[in-house]
Design a protein around this motif. Structure first.
Motif, PDB file in Angstrom:
ATOM      1  N   TYR A   1      44.946  39.799  92.436  1.00  0.00           N
ATOM      2  CA  TYR A   1      45.229  41.229  92.587  1.00  0.00           C
ATOM      3  C   TYR A   1      44.271  41.862  93.582  1.00  0.00           C
ATOM      4  O   TYR A   1      44.663  42.637  94.461  1.00  0.00           O
ATOM      5  CB  TYR A   1      45.117  41.899  91.217  1.00  0.00           C
ATOM      6  CG  TYR A   1      45.167  43.402  91.228  1.00  0.00           C
ATOM      7  CD1 TYR A   1      46.381  44.086  91.358  1.00  0.00           C
ATOM      8  CD2 TYR A   1      44.002  44.156  91.086  1.00  0.00           C
ATOM      9  CE1 TYR A   1      46.422  45.479  91.359  1.00  0.00           C
ATOM     10  CE2 TYR A   1      44.037  45.534  91.089  1.00  0.00           C
ATOM     11  CZ  TYR A   1      45.248  46.189  91.221  1.00  0.00           C
ATOM     12  OH  TYR A   1      45.287  47.560  91.217  1.00  0.00           O
ATOM     13  N   ASP A   2      42.978  41.530  93.459  1.00  0.00           N
ATOM     14  CA  ASP A   2      41.971  42.090  94.357  1.00  0.00           C
ATOM     15  C   ASP A   2      42.203  41.623  95.790  1.00  0.00           C
ATOM     16  O   ASP A   2      42.076  42.412  96.753  1.00  0.00           O
ATOM     17  CB  ASP A   2      40.586  41.661  93.865  1.00  0.00           C
ATOM     18  CG  ASP A   2      39.480  42.541  94.422  1.00  0.00           C
ATOM     19  OD1 ASP A   2      39.669  43.774  94.467  1.00  0.00           O
ATOM     20  OD2 ASP A   2      38.427  42.000  94.808  1.00  0.00           O
ATOM     21  N   ASP A   3      42.569  40.354  95.947  1.00  0.00           N
ATOM     22  CA  ASP A   3      42.861  39.842  97.295  1.00  0.00           C
ATOM     23  C   ASP A   3      44.066  40.548  97.894  1.00  0.00           C
ATOM     24  O   ASP A   3      44.083  40.873  99.099  1.00  0.00           O
ATOM     25  CB  ASP A   3      43.130  38.332  97.238  1.00  0.00           C
ATOM     26  CG  ASP A   3      41.871  37.525  96.934  1.00  0.00           C
ATOM     27  OD1 ASP A   3      40.766  38.091  97.034  1.00  0.00           O
ATOM     28  OD2 ASP A   3      42.010  36.341  96.576  1.00  0.00           O
ATOM     29  N   ALA A   4      45.076  40.784  97.063  1.00  0.00           N
ATOM     30  CA  ALA A   4      46.280  41.453  97.564  1.00  0.00           C
ATOM     31  C   ALA A   4      45.963  42.870  98.020  1.00  0.00           C
ATOM     32  O   ALA A   4      46.506  43.344  99.042  1.00  0.00           O
ATOM     33  CB  ALA A   4      47.343  41.477  96.470  1.00  0.00           C
ATOM     34  N   GLN A   5      45.100  43.575  97.291  1.00  0.00           N
ATOM     35  CA  GLN A   5      44.701  44.921  97.703  1.00  0.00           C
ATOM     36  C   GLN A   5      43.973  44.896  99.043  1.00  0.00           C
ATOM     37  O   GLN A   5      44.181  45.759  99.903  1.00  0.00           O
ATOM     38  CB  GLN A   5      43.796  45.536  96.631  1.00  0.00           C
ATOM     39  CG  GLN A   5      44.455  45.737  95.273  1.00  0.00           C
ATOM     40  CD  GLN A   5      45.533  46.805  95.334  1.00  0.00           C
ATOM     41  OE1 GLN A   5      45.316  47.901  95.858  1.00  0.00           O
ATOM     42  NE2 GLN A   5      46.699  46.486  94.815  1.00  0.00           N
ATOM     43  N   LEU A   6      43.123  43.881  99.231  1.00  0.00           N
ATOM     44  CA  LEU A   6      42.373  43.771 100.487  1.00  0.00           C
ATOM     45  C   LEU A   6      43.311  43.459 101.655  1.00  0.00           C
ATOM     46  O   LEU A   6      43.217  44.074 102.735  1.00  0.00           O
ATOM     47  CB  LEU A   6      41.311  42.670 100.350  1.00  0.00           C
ATOM     48  CG  LEU A   6      40.475  42.375 101.603  1.00  0.00           C
ATOM     49  CD1 LEU A   6      39.688  43.613 102.030  1.00  0.00           C
ATOM     50  CD2 LEU A   6      39.525  41.206 101.339  1.00  0.00           C
TER      51      LEU A   6
ATOM     52  N   PRO B   1      35.343  46.250 107.050  1.00  0.00           N
ATOM     53  CA  PRO B   1      35.757  47.558 106.524  1.00  0.00           C
ATOM     54  C   PRO B   1      34.885  48.694 107.065  1.00  0.00           C
ATOM     55  O   PRO B   1      33.689  48.528 107.308  1.00  0.00           O
ATOM     56  CB  PRO B   1      35.563  47.396 105.009  1.00  0.00           C
ATOM     57  CG  PRO B   1      34.467  46.391 104.880  1.00  0.00           C
ATOM     58  CD  PRO B   1      34.690  45.431 106.008  1.00  0.00           C
ATOM     59  N   HIS B   2      35.541  49.838 107.260  1.00  0.00           N
ATOM     60  CA  HIS B   2      34.790  51.054 107.571  1.00  0.00           C
ATOM     61  C   HIS B   2      34.042  51.519 106.319  1.00  0.00           C
ATOM     62  O   HIS B   2      34.277  51.034 105.212  1.00  0.00           O
ATOM     63  CB  HIS B   2      35.739  52.158 108.054  1.00  0.00           C
ATOM     64  CG  HIS B   2      36.474  51.786 109.304  1.00  0.00           C
ATOM     65  ND1 HIS B   2      35.868  51.696 110.538  1.00  0.00           N
ATOM     66  CD2 HIS B   2      37.789  51.465 109.509  1.00  0.00           C
ATOM     67  CE1 HIS B   2      36.761  51.355 111.453  1.00  0.00           C
ATOM     68  NE2 HIS B   2      37.942  51.204 110.846  1.00  0.00           N
TER      69      HIS B   2
END
Length: 279
Positions: free
Chosen positions: A156-161, A183-184
């Motif tokens: 899930y975390d990878d998909a968000q990234l 990331p900014h």
């Protein structure tokens, strides 16, 4: 011999109650079986009240302690406010008597009652902690799902990234583009806030599970209202409005703690059943 008779009389008294106590024969004989030769009229009256009120734990303890306490101390033991929880479940009075003799006999008679009451309270407190622990464990699944949920959370975390990178690039990133992406500040802040929201939600759900185990579903959920509300408010408006993504293998179980708490609006007075089930 007296120990066997005492255990039998205690069992019969509990079965018959005060009204049918006469079926055991002369009441004085019953008292002697319970308390030995220390039986007196005040002790008989205190024992009768304990039987009438169903305070079997106190009656058994007084009978077991009759070898180390005097009559006045036994009367106090039968009338004092002590924990109702049986500190020695399934233990025979004769067995308790032998143990109390070993523990209390070396001390002066005047000190024995205070020592016994303190011991009773400590053991009862220990039994209560064990009972709460068993109730809490009963609310948990029998099979650990830690590995499964950890894998799903990471996916899930990878998909968000990846979604964040896709939005910035305007297309699906290659492996090299994803590796070079940085990331900014505002994006890093967003990720940290999401991690904090997950931590708060996991804490709220864990404490809700404890409250439900200790106090039952209705009262436990009521006690957790503030916790779940705070966890829901820690989410951003976009996250709070996003329904939890269930796995085909585990429908209804979201991939992240915040996804669960976020499905309960902060203004809701009653959490949905899915929240209680996830806790």
């Amino acid at each position: 011999m007296r120990g066997d008779r005492r255990d039998a009389v205690l069992a019969a008294v509990r079965l018959l109650g005060l009204e049918d106590l006469h079926r055991l024969g002369d009441r004085a004989g019953v008292l002697v079986a319970l308390f030995g030769m220390e039986a007196t009229k005040p002790l008989a009256a205190a024992a009768s009240r304990a039987i009438a009120e169903g305070r079997w734990t106190a009656l058994q303890l007084a009978s077991a302690a009759s070898g180390v306490l005097g009559a006045e101390q036994l009367v106090h033991l039968l009338t004092v406010d002590v924990p109702a929880l049986d500190p020695t479940p399934r233990a025979a009075a004769s067995t308790m008597a032998a143990h109390l003799e070993q523990i209390l006999a070396p001390y002066p008679r005047k000190r024995r009652l205070d020592l016994l009451l303190d011991l009773w309270r400590q053991v009862s407190s220990h039994q209560e902690r064990l009972r709460l622990r068993r109730r809490r464990r009963a609310t948990q699944g029998r099979q650990s799902r830690l590995e499964e949920l950890t894998t799903r959370y990471r996916a899930y975390d990878d998909a968000q990234l990846i979604e964040q990178i896709r939005r910035e690039l305007g297309h699906d990133p290659s492996v090299a583009e994803a590796a070079r992406w940085y990331p900014h500040t505002w994006q890093a802040t967003m990720f940290m806030r999401r991690t904090l929201a997950d931590a708060l939600a996991a804490t709220a759900l864990a404490r809700t599970a404890v409250n439900v185990g200790d106090h039952g579903v209705v009262q436990g959920m009521n006690r957790s209202t503030a916790l779940l509300t705070a966890a829901a408010r820690s989410l951003g408006s976009d996250e709070a409005g996003t329904p939890p993504a269930a796995s085909p293998a585990s429908p209804g179980s979201p991939p992240a703690p915040a996804a669960t708490s976020g499905t309960w609006p902060a203004s809701s007075a009653t959490p949905p059943s899915r929240t209680s089930g996830s806790a």
